[in-house]
Design a protein around this motif. Sequence first.
Motif, short mmCIF file in Angstrom:
data_model
loop_
_atom_site.label_atom_id
_atom_site.label_comp_id
_atom_site.label_asym_id
_atom_site.label_seq_id
_atom_site.Cartn_x
_atom_site.Cartn_y
_atom_site.Cartn_z
N MET A 76 -22.77 -19.69 43.67
CA MET A 76 -21.76 -19.28 44.62
C MET A 76 -22.17 -17.97 45.29
SD MET A 76 -17.64 -19.21 44.40
CE MET A 76 -17.36 -18.28 42.96
N LEU A 77 -22.74 -17.05 44.55
CA LEU A 77 -23.18 -15.78 45.12
C LEU A 77 -24.29 -16.02 46.15
CD1 LEU A 77 -22.95 -12.73 45.19
CD2 LEU A 77 -24.61 -12.64 43.32
N PHE A 78 -25.21 -16.93 45.82
CA PHE A 78 -26.29 -17.25 46.76
C PHE A 78 -25.72 -17.80 48.07
CE2 PHE A 78 -29.28 -20.38 48.50
CZ PHE A 78 -30.31 -19.52 48.85
N ARG A 79 -24.73 -18.71 47.96
CA ARG A 79 -24.10 -19.30 49.15
C ARG A 79 -23.43 -18.22 50.00
NH1 ARG A 79 -18.88 -21.87 50.17
NH2 ARG A 79 -18.29 -21.28 48.08
N PHE A 80 -22.78 -17.25 49.35
CA PHE A 80 -22.10 -16.16 50.04
C PHE A 80 -23.11 -15.30 50.80
CE2 PHE A 80 -20.36 -11.76 49.85
CZ PHE A 80 -19.34 -11.93 50.77
N ILE A 81 -24.21 -14.94 50.16
CA ILE A 81 -25.23 -14.10 50.79
C ILE A 81 -25.88 -14.85 51.96
CG2 ILE A 81 -27.49 -13.02 50.43
CD1 ILE A 81 -26.47 -12.38 47.54
N LYS A 82 -26.19 -16.12 51.75
CA LYS A 82 -26.77 -16.93 52.83
C LYS A 82 -25.81 -17.01 54.01
CE LYS A 82 -28.35 -21.60 53.84
NZ LYS A 82 -28.40 -22.97 53.38
N SER A 83 -24.53 -17.18 53.71
CA SER A 83 -23.51 -17.25 54.76
C SER A 83 -23.49 -15.96 55.58
CB SER A 83 -22.14 -17.52 54.13
OG SER A 83 -21.14 -17.52 55.10
N LEU A 84 -23.58 -14.83 54.92
CA LEU A 84 -23.58 -13.54 55.63
C LEU A 84 -24.81 -13.38 56.52
CD1 LEU A 84 -22.34 -11.04 52.89
CD2 LEU A 84 -21.09 -11.87 54.89
N ILE A 85 -25.95 -13.83 56.03
CA ILE A 85 -27.19 -13.67 56.78
C ILE A 85 -27.16 -14.44 58.09
CG2 ILE A 85 -29.66 -14.21 56.76
CD1 ILE A 85 -29.59 -13.56 53.71
N PHE A 86 -26.64 -15.67 58.07
CA PHE A 86 -26.66 -16.52 59.25
C PHE A 86 -25.34 -16.53 60.04
CE2 PHE A 86 -29.96 -18.34 56.49
CZ PHE A 86 -31.03 -18.24 57.36
N PHE A 87 -24.39 -15.68 59.66
CA PHE A 87 -23.07 -15.68 60.27
C PHE A 87 -23.12 -15.46 61.79
CE2 PHE A 87 -19.30 -13.30 61.68
CZ PHE A 87 -18.34 -14.26 61.44
N HIS A 88 -23.80 -14.41 62.24
CA HIS A 88 -23.80 -14.09 63.68
C HIS A 88 -24.44 -15.19 64.52
CE1 HIS A 88 -22.01 -10.21 63.18
NE2 HIS A 88 -22.87 -9.91 62.21
N LYS A 89 -25.46 -15.83 63.98
CA LYS A 89 -26.09 -16.94 64.70
C LYS A 89 -25.10 -18.10 64.86
CE LYS A 89 -29.95 -20.10 64.63
NZ LYS A 89 -30.49 -21.12 63.80
N ARG A 90 -24.40 -18.45 63.77
CA ARG A 90 -23.42 -19.55 63.82
C ARG A 90 -22.28 -19.22 64.78
NH1 ARG A 90 -24.06 -19.07 58.35
NH2 ARG A 90 -21.93 -18.32 58.10
N ILE A 91 -21.78 -18.00 64.73
CA ILE A 91 -20.68 -17.60 65.63
C ILE A 91 -21.13 -17.69 67.09
CG2 ILE A 91 -19.40 -15.56 66.44
CD1 ILE A 91 -18.00 -16.93 64.19
#
Length: 148
Positions: free
Chosen positions: A1-16
């Motif tokens: 779950m922590l890995f998923r959270f960190i990955k989500s933060l890294i790619f957030f701006h691109k997805r937005i």
Amino acid sequence: MLFRFIKSLIFFHKRIAEVEAVQTREGYRIEERGRGPEYNWTYTEDGREVYIDVNFTWCNDVKLYTDSLRKWSEPYGTEVSKFDYQKILNRCIHYFSCWGKVTLDHTILPTTEDLKRSLTEQGVEFEELDKGVIHFKMDADEYRKHPK
């Protein structure tokens, strides 16, 4: 779950950025309209607007309250058609999935009529202002004195 959270933060701006490009191309907008005790989100399209009720978990998963998408906030109180409801729901899921997993909550939310009924039952005077805004004053000490 922590890995998923960190990955989500890294790619957030691109997805937005990708989702906002889709919004511009398709002529609608989902945006945050301020923060306070809760985030306030709106969906706008062709001069119409829906307030979106969502909650975020500590790891940015999203709970989307589907009942909040059933009536337009502008024009106030107008029912969203079945077609528009499904379209708005799909777009909201797509947008909020930028943060994390989206869970749909089908809880029926209280309405303005529910609030007015409750205030009347409790003997609290109120005034209905424009667009469903309810104005009332309540003295907690006085309220406690009255039997229930």
